[in-house]
Design a protein around this motif. Structure first.
Motif, PDB file in Angstrom:
ATOM      1  N   GLY A 166       2.298  -0.806  -5.231  1.00 28.15           N
ATOM      2  CA  GLY A 166       3.049   0.447  -5.213  1.00 28.15           C
ATOM      3  C   GLY A 166       4.383   0.246  -5.904  1.00 28.15           C
ATOM      4  O   GLY A 166       5.387  -0.005  -5.248  1.00 28.15           O
TER       5      GLY A 166
ATOM      6  N   TYR B  95      12.244   5.048  -2.070  1.00 31.46           N
ATOM      7  CA  TYR B  95      10.870   5.122  -1.554  1.00 31.46           C
ATOM      8  C   TYR B  95      10.744   6.253  -0.524  1.00 31.46           C
ATOM      9  O   TYR B  95       9.784   7.029  -0.559  1.00 31.46           O
ATOM     10  N   ARG B  96      11.715   6.360   0.411  1.00 29.43           N
ATOM     11  CA  ARG B  96      11.655   7.426   1.426  1.00 29.43           C
ATOM     12  C   ARG B  96      11.675   8.796   0.768  1.00 29.43           C
ATOM     13  O   ARG B  96      10.905   9.681   1.162  1.00 29.43           O
TER      14      ARG B  96
ATOM     15  N   TRP C 178       7.390   7.441   1.292  1.00 25.79           N
ATOM     16  CA  TRP C 178       7.051   6.269   2.107  1.00 25.79           C
ATOM     17  C   TRP C 178       8.196   6.035   3.096  1.00 25.79           C
ATOM     18  O   TRP C 178       9.313   5.726   2.680  1.00 25.79           O
TER      19      TRP C 178
ATOM     20  N   VAL D 244      10.001   3.942   4.720  1.00 24.41           N
ATOM     21  CA  VAL D 244      10.365   2.530   4.823  1.00 24.41           C
ATOM     22  C   VAL D 244      11.827   2.389   5.230  1.00 24.41           C
ATOM     23  O   VAL D 244      12.651   3.237   4.901  1.00 24.41           O
TER      24      VAL D 244
ATOM     25  N   ALA E  23       7.902  -0.554   7.859  1.00 23.63           N
ATOM     26  CA  ALA E  23       7.451   0.835   7.847  1.00 23.63           C
ATOM     27  C   ALA E  23       6.219   0.922   8.745  1.00 23.63           C
ATOM     28  O   ALA E  23       5.594  -0.097   9.057  1.00 23.63           O
TER      29      ALA E  23
ATOM     30  N   TYR F  80       3.413   1.846   7.886  1.00 26.44           N
ATOM     31  CA  TYR F  80       2.230   1.475   7.094  1.00 26.44           C
ATOM     32  C   TYR F  80       2.667   1.025   5.712  1.00 26.44           C
ATOM     33  O   TYR F  80       3.785   1.270   5.289  1.00 26.44           O
ATOM     34  N   SER F  81       1.745   0.366   5.029  1.00 17.90           N
ATOM     35  CA  SER F  81       1.917   0.004   3.622  1.00 17.90           C
ATOM     36  C   SER F  81       0.522  -0.150   3.039  1.00 17.90           C
ATOM     37  O   SER F  81      -0.478   0.062   3.733  1.00 17.90           O
TER      38      SER F  81
END
Length: 169
Positions: free
Chosen positions: A53, A114-115, A119, A121, A130, A132-133
């Motif tokens: 990612g 990223y947020r 995501w 994180v 986080a 999940y990943s």
């Protein structure tokens, strides 16, 4: 940044402009339907490629990985790597060198990016956590790597066509 351009096109097309590749990468954030691949080399010399990612920020590539994953172990032994992007009208391969990001300000800034892109994180204790990943990231905490580009190859999949290597200095 100085850019040396090498035309790789065998069909007579002009070299592609670095500005085209840079614009295509600007603000890039991998989405679930987009494939970005990180290529590393293990201590035994065998290649390893895996989906990541990736994001393009600061004129380079950020990726996240647990330190016990194969890609992280490979980067610890040999930080040279490649990142391949299939963009809208340009396939791009970045050759560069990866380093773990330890600076708290950079970790927080990239986590926020990223947020802002979906995501959830958090930067904590020099790494990311986080809910999940990606399955290939390994368990949290995840370390952030910055890949400093040394050269980039672009192959246009839409007009104007061409193939070019840009060496970045």
């Amino acid at each position: 940044m100085a850019v040396e351009t090498t035309n790789l096109d065998i069909y007579g097309n002009a070299p592609l402009e670095w500005s085209r590749a840079r614009a295509a990468l600007h603000g890039f954030v991998a989405q679930p339907q987009q494939s970005v691949f990180l290529g590393t080399v293990g201590p035994d010399g065998r290649p390893h490629t895996t989906g990541v990612g990736a994001v393009w920020l600061d004129d380079g590539v950020y990726v996240v990985s647990g330190l016990k994953t194969r890609k992280s172990r490979n980067l610890a032994a040999n930080p040279a790597c490649t990142v391949a992007f299939a963009l809208a009208d340009l396939d791009v391969v970045v050759d560069g060198t990866a380093a773990v990001v330890r600076d708290g300000e950079t970790l927080e800034r990239v986590a926020r990016y990223y947020r802002d892109n979906g995501w959830p994180v958090e930067a904590r204790d020099g790494a990311f956590t986080a809910p999940y990943s990606a399955p290939s990231a390994g368990p949290a905490p995840w370390h952030l790597y910055f890949i400093t580009p040394e050269s980039v190859v672009g192959v246009a999949t839409a007009e104007p066509y061409g193939a070019t290597r840009w060496t970045l200095r």
